[in-house]
Design an enzyme around this catalytic site. Structure first.
Site, PDB file in Angstrom:
ATOM      1  N   CYS A 100       0.852  -1.198   0.000  1.00 22.69           N
ATOM      2  CA  CYS A 100       0.000   0.000   0.000  1.00 22.69           C
ATOM      3  C   CYS A 100       0.883   1.241   0.000  1.00 22.69           C
ATOM      4  O   CYS A 100       0.616   2.228  -0.688  1.00 22.69           O
ATOM      5  CB  CYS A 100      -0.890   0.025   1.237  1.00 22.69           C
ATOM      6  SG  CYS A 100      -1.857  -1.463   1.504  1.00 22.69           S
ATOM      7  N   CYS A 103       2.327   3.170  -3.270  1.00 28.36           N
ATOM      8  CA  CYS A 103       1.520   4.171  -3.975  1.00 28.36           C
ATOM      9  C   CYS A 103       1.084   5.305  -3.053  1.00 28.36           C
ATOM     10  O   CYS A 103       1.077   6.464  -3.425  1.00 28.36           O
ATOM     11  CB  CYS A 103       0.266   3.544  -4.581  1.00 28.36           C
ATOM     12  SG  CYS A 103       0.575   2.398  -5.927  1.00 28.36           S
ATOM     13  N   CYS A 137      -7.827  -2.224  -5.300  1.00 35.03           N
ATOM     14  CA  CYS A 137      -6.393  -1.920  -5.240  1.00 35.03           C
ATOM     15  C   CYS A 137      -5.586  -3.218  -5.221  1.00 35.03           C
ATOM     16  O   CYS A 137      -4.600  -3.362  -5.932  1.00 35.03           O
ATOM     17  CB  CYS A 137      -6.076  -1.133  -3.972  1.00 35.03           C
ATOM     18  SG  CYS A 137      -5.707   0.600  -4.244  1.00 35.03           S
ATOM     19  N   CYS A 245     -27.877  -7.810  13.350  1.00 29.12           N
ATOM     20  CA  CYS A 245     -29.165  -7.177  13.650  1.00 29.12           C
ATOM     21  C   CYS A 245     -30.294  -7.913  12.926  1.00 29.12           C
ATOM     22  O   CYS A 245     -31.328  -8.205  13.519  1.00 29.12           O
ATOM     23  CB  CYS A 245     -29.151  -5.717  13.199  1.00 29.12           C
ATOM     24  SG  CYS A 245     -28.919  -4.536  14.540  1.00 29.12           S
TER      25      CYS A 245
END
Lengths: 284, 109
Positions: A100, A103, A137, A245
């Site tokens: 990561c 970039c 990505c 939920c």
């Protein structure tokens, strides 16, 4: 507002004694590390006209002890996972041999990103959540495997991105090409599911501040996700929470990452427009 | 060694001589109790941190024995009196023999 359904009966019983605001939101102020001031109450967005006047972070509905854990990064167990994600951030993966950081440099360069997701992606022609974008990505730029939705790695990275955006007001766009998805999310929010026939709104709009068994109902805002829950001692993602939920209404649920939950995430996020990002948060 | 173990310690950078300071420590660790079973019914072996110690300039401040009921990511907060400048040394002992260490210097001022 909060006691809409209960006041009539309660007022009869408690003619002289003041009605206790048990389970309601408090007026504490959230400052993290004595430094980052978090907006936890804000005027509701225009699209909530007639539904809510004020939006509140779930932080206000928790005990003082739980609240305090979120006010210091050392005391916040969610930050452990942010540390783990920081290592992942700097680790090259996939066929391109990129991390990561190659970039995006420092994670801090992503400040404010969490606040505008989910958002419309023009190229892909779809509304993308933060996790979908992370996976785009990974698969397109890094040549790495996509992370499973709401899996440990994905949630940790989401927590890292949330942590650098703390103090930025949530501001998701609901007009333009995102409008269709938003409408779909709104429909899900007001649809009654399961054997108990409960919609999100039944609890989180009409009854927030009241008790649900022994717990306080919040407005169900997602500005503070990912959330470290004391009950399971790990970070929890929004979609997993939605699933929990809906399961509790005794319905067949949608799956994390499904188009239904992406739409619901966009809609629920828009209900919190104006509240600051505060993840990773601590809840019970 | 268990996965993702990382010690964290918070100690003030300085204190006045004889002052009691608050120390916070946290180590990420799954603390598998040995009581649970996996999806095929086999017992997951116990893997916990069984001892935690803190020393100041070689003198013991705290020495803790931990048992399987202790939660994941054990957190300790305690006070220590600082008579002089020096170094706090923290040590965690894992069931599998791994030892995790951290240290923090403190000044008088």
């Amino acid at each position: 507002m909060i006691f809409k359904t209960l006041t009539a009966a309660a007022a009869m019983l408690a003619l002289t004694a003041p009605v206790l605001v048990a389970g309601g939101a408090d007026d504490d102020t959230l400052v993290i590390n004595g430094d980052i001031e978090i907006t936890t109450k804000a005027a509701a967005a225009p699209h909530l006209d007639g539904h809510l006047d004020e939006v509140m972070s779930g932080w206000h509905f928790r005990d003082d002890d739980t609240q305090a854990m979120e006010m210091d990064d050392f005391d916040n167990p969610g930050m452990i996972f942010v540390d783990v994600a920081t290592d992942t951030w700097n680790t090259a993966e996939g066929s391109e041999g990129k991390s990561c950081a190659d970039c995006h440099n420092e994670p801090e360069s992503m400040a404010g990103v969490r606040a505008v997701y989910p958002r419309w992606n023009e190229e892909a022609g779809e509304v993308r959540t933060l996790q979908m974008q992370m996976n785009a990505c990974r698969t397109e730029r890094m040549g790495a495997e996509a992370w499973k939705y709401d899996s440990g790695d994905a949630i940790n990275m989401e927590a890292l991105l949330a942590s650098v955006s703390r103090g930025t007001p949530v501001n998701v766009a609901i007009d333009g090409p995102a409008a269709e998805t938003w409408e779909k999310g709104k429909e899900i929010y007001y649809t009654r599911y399961g054997l108990l026939e409960l919609s999100c709104a039944n609890c989180h709009e009409q009854n927030y501040g009241n008790y649900i068994r022994a717990d306080h109902l919040s407005q169900g805002q997602i500005n503070a996700f990912p959330t470290y829950r004391l009950k399971n001692a790990k970070l929890n993602g929004m979609h997993s929470r939605f699933k929990g939920c809906i399961r509790d209404t005794r319905a067949e649920t949608f799956n994390p990452g499904s188009p239904e939950f992406v739409a619901l995430e966009l809609y629920v996020a828009s209900r919190g427009n104006g509240l600051d990002v505060e993840g990773p948060s601590v809840r019970n | 060694m268990a996965d993702g173990v990382k010690p964290r310690v918070k100690v003030p950078k300085s204190a006045s001589a004889g002052e009691a300071i608050t120390i916070k420590t946290l180590i990420s660790h799954p603390m598998e109790s040995g009581q649970r079973k996996d999806s095929s019914g086999n017992t997951i072996p116990r893997s916990i941190i069984n001892r935690f110690t803190c020393e100041f300039n070689g003198e013991s401040v705290i020495d803790v024995t931990m048992e399987p009921a202790i939660s994941t990511n054990p957190y300790f907060e305690f006070e220590a009196t600082v008579p002089e400048a020096g170094e706090f040394k923290f040590t965690w002992y894992d069931d599998d023999g791994s030892v995790y260490e951290d240290s923090k210097k403190i000044e008088i001022g």
